[in-house]
Scaffold this active site. Structure first.
Site, PDB file in Angstrom:
ATOM      1  CE  LYS A  22      33.321 -20.102  14.760  1.00  0.00           C
ATOM      2  NZ  LYS A  22      33.565 -18.578  14.081  1.00  0.00           N
ATOM      3  NE  ARG A  92      39.233 -14.283   7.812  1.00  0.00           N
ATOM      4  CZ  ARG A  92      40.295 -13.646   7.203  1.00  0.00           C
ATOM      5  NH1 ARG A  92      41.492 -14.429   7.257  1.00  0.00           N
ATOM      6  NH2 ARG A  92      40.238 -12.583   6.452  1.00  0.00           N
ATOM      7  CG  ASP A 116      36.640 -22.329   8.800  1.00  0.00           C
ATOM      8  OD1 ASP A 116      37.085 -23.324   9.342  1.00  0.00           O
ATOM      9  OD2 ASP A 116      35.482 -21.912   9.077  1.00  0.00           O
ATOM     10  CB  ILE A 123      42.803  -8.297   6.901  1.00  0.00           C
ATOM     11  CG1 ILE A 123      44.275  -8.295   6.791  1.00  0.00           C
ATOM     12  CG2 ILE A 123      42.283  -9.533   7.391  1.00  0.00           C
ATOM     13  CD1 ILE A 123      45.061  -8.586   7.967  1.00  0.00           C
ATOM     14  CD  GLN A 125      35.931  -3.559   2.906  1.00  0.00           C
ATOM     15  OE1 GLN A 125      35.640  -2.415   2.764  1.00  0.00           O
ATOM     16  NE2 GLN A 125      35.281  -4.801   2.942  1.00  0.00           N
ATOM     17  CG  ASP A 307      29.082 -18.849   8.233  1.00  0.00           C
ATOM     18  OD1 ASP A 307      29.771 -18.903   7.513  1.00  0.00           O
ATOM     19  OD2 ASP A 307      29.135 -18.148   9.356  1.00  0.00           O
ATOM     20  CB  ILE A 330      29.375 -14.283   0.789  1.00  0.00           C
ATOM     21  CG1 ILE A 330      28.068 -13.529   0.941  1.00  0.00           C
ATOM     22  CG2 ILE A 330      30.428 -13.842   1.872  1.00  0.00           C
ATOM     23  CD1 ILE A 330      27.946 -12.211   0.733  1.00  0.00           C
TER      24      ILE A 330
END
EC number: 2.5.1.7
Length: 431
Positions: A22, A92, A116, A123, A125, A307, A330
Site C-alpha cells: 500500500k 493523506r 488517519d 508536512i 519537511q 504500522d 513515531i
C-alpha cells in the site's frame, strides 16, 4: 460506511497471498503522472485508497484502468488542475501529488491532506524541501499552492530533521526533473522508497542511494515509462497475517513476502516464542504454544514499524504471564485501539502514551470502531480470536489498507462478512 461482522473463536488454517505494498502504491500512482507515456503497474492491491487516487487522476484527465492486479495509467493528455479538497481530505497519501505535479508542471494546488487520525503528522519537511528547490509555497483558502520559479526548479542539498517517508518521496518526485543535483540527507530508508526510486529510474530518472540516509538525484529533462513495474509485497499486510496466524492459526503459510523487510518484526514475534519456518518467498507460522510477554519500541526503518504495533497487540494478549510494553516513538498518540480492545475484555491500558498489556484469557465479541487502518486490523484479529460476534464499525478504514481482506480471511476459514452499516444508529448498536 461499512461494517465488518465476525463470528470468532474458530482456528484458521491454509494459505494467504500478500498483495502489493500500500505504502508504495499510494506514491507510485501520483508518480506516474511524471511520465510522458502510459504506465503499467502490476501487483496493485485491491484497496479503497487506489480507487480514491484513480478519482484524483480523473480530475486531471488522466485515464486509468484497473483489472485484477494490473493498473494502467495514461498521463499523455494530463491537464494541470487544482485537486478538490473534499477528496484530498479522505486520503493523506494524496499529498504525493504535490511533488508529482510540481515536477511535471512546475505548479501544484492541493487541498490539505486528511487520512488517519493518529496524532500530528506535519508536512513542514515537504514544504522545506520544495522551498529549497526554489519553489514558492503559500497557504490560501485551505489549499497549498506551490509554484516553481520561471526558470524551473534547481537542485539543492536538503537536510531533513527526521527521516520522513512522505517528505523523502515528495522531494524525490519534485527533483527528478529539476536542474542539477539534489541531495537528501537524513532521508528515510524504507523499502517503499527503493521501490519508488526503481520505478522512476526505469523511466529515465537518475536516483542513487535509495535505501540509505543520503539520496542523490541528477535532474533529467523528462521521464518515459517503458516496461511494467511490479510493486513490492506489502510488509505491513504480511506482518498483520503473521500476528493473526500466531493468535488463532492452526498452521498458516503466508506467500509473497520479502523476509528481510520484516526482520525487526519477526525478531519480536519469535522472541515471544512463535515458531516460523522461512522459505524463499513465504513463511509458515506454526500454531502458537505458551508465549511470553515482550517490550516493543517503534522506530524508523529498519526498526519496528509503527504500522505494526497495533496488529501485534492482540498477540501480546495471548501471553501467559508478565506485562507487555509498547512505546510508539513515531506516533505516540496512536493508542485509539486500546479503548476498543477493552470493550472486548482485553486487560490493557495506556499510561502517558505507553501501552501496557497483560495476559487475557478470553476476548468476547463487542461492537467496536476502527478509527484508522491499523487500528482496524488490530480489532479484526481480536474479533477472530473472540468468543461470539464482533461488529467493527468504520470498516472502510480496513478496506483502505488491506487487499481483498474478506476473501482472504474466508479462504483461511474465518466467518467474516463486510456489509453496509445500518442507517439507524440505534439498530447499529444492537447488531
Amino acid at each position: 460506511m461499512k461494517q465488518m461482522i465476525i463470528h470468532g473463536g474458530k482456528p484458521l488454517q491454509g494459505d494467504v497471498w500478500i498483495g502489493g505494498a500500500k505504502n508504495s502504491t499510494v506514491a507510485l500512482i501520483p508518480a506516474s503522472i511524471l511520465s510522458r507515456t502510459p504506465v503499467t503497474l502490476e501487483g496493485v492491491p485491491r484497496i479503497a485508497d487506489v480507487d480514491n487516487l484513480m478519482d484524483l487522476l480523473n480530475e486531471m484527465d488522466v485515464e486509468s484502468d484497473f483489472h485484477e492486479t494490473t493498473l494502467r495509467i495514461n498521463p499523455e493528455h494530463i491537464k494541470m488542475s487544482p485537486l478538490p479538497t473534499g477528496k484530498i481530505k479522505s486520503l493523506r497519501a494524496s499529498y504525493y501529488f504535490m511533488g508529482a505535479l510540481l515536477g511535471r508542471f512546475g505548479k501544484a494546488i492541493v487541498g490539505f491532506p486528511g487520512g488517519d487520525d493518529i496524532g500530528p503528522r506535519p508536512i513542514d519537511q515537504h514544504i522545506k524541501g520544495f522551498e529549497a528547490l526554489g519553489a514558492c509555497v503559500k497557504n490560501k483558502n485551505d489549499q497549498i499552492i506551490i509554484t516553481a520559479p520561471e526558470d524551473g526548479l534547481h537542485g539543492a542539498t536538503i537536510h531533513l530533521k527526521m527521516p520522513s517517508v512522505g517528505a523523502t518521496m515528495n522531494i524525490i518526485m519534485a527533483s527528478v526533473t529539476a536542474k542539477g543535483q539534489t541531495i537528501i540527507d537524513d532521508a528515510a530508508k524504507e523499502p517503499e522508497i527503493i521501490d519508488l526510486a526503481t520505478f522512476l529510474n526505469n523511466m529515465g530518472a537518475t536516483i542513487r542511494g535509495a535505501g540509505t540516509d543520503s539520496i542523490r538525484i541528477e535532474g533529467v529533462k523528462e521521464l518515459r515509462a517503458q516496461a511494467p513495474h511490479t510493486i513490492i509485497p506489502d510488509r505491513i499486510e504480511a506482518g498483520t497475517y503473521i500476528s493473526l496466524a500466531a493468535c488463532i492459526g492452526n498452521g498458516i503459510r503466508i506467500h509473497n513476502i520479502i523476509e528481510e523487510h520484516l526482520d525487526s518484526y519477526l525478531a519480536k514475534v519469535e522472541e515471544m516464542g512463535v515458531v516460523i519456518d522461512a522459505d524463499e518467498d513465504s513463511l509458515y507460522v506454526y500454531p502458537a504454544g505458551a508465549l511470553k510477554m515482550i517490550q516493543i519500541k517503534t522506530a524508523a526503518y529498519p526498526g519496528f514499524a509503527t504500522d505494526l504495533q497495533q496488529p501485534i497487540t492482540p498477540l501480546l494478549l495471548t501471553a501467559k504471564k508478565g506485562e507487555g510494553v509498547i512505546i510508539d516513538q513515531i506516533y505516540p498518540k496512536r493508542t485509539g485501539h486500546i479503548a476498543q480492545l477493552r470493550k472486548m475484555g482485553a486487560n490493557i491500558k495506556v499510561e502517558d502514551n505507553i501501552i501496557l498489556v497483560h495476559p487475557t484469557k478470553q476476548l468476547h465479541g463487542a461492537v467496536v470502531s476502527a478509527g484508522e487502518i491499523r487500528a482496524g486490523a488490530c480489532l479484526m484479529i481480536a474479533g477472530l480470536m473472540a468468543k461470539g460476534k464482533t461488529v467493527i464499525n468504520n470498516a472502510d478504514n480496513i478496506l483502505r489498507g488491506y487487499d481483498r481482506v474478506q476473501e482472504k480471511l474466508r479462504q483461511l476459514g474465518a466467518d467474516v462478512k463486510i456489509q453496509d452499516a445500518p442507517d439507524n444508529k440505534d439498530e447499529e448498536e444492537k447488531v
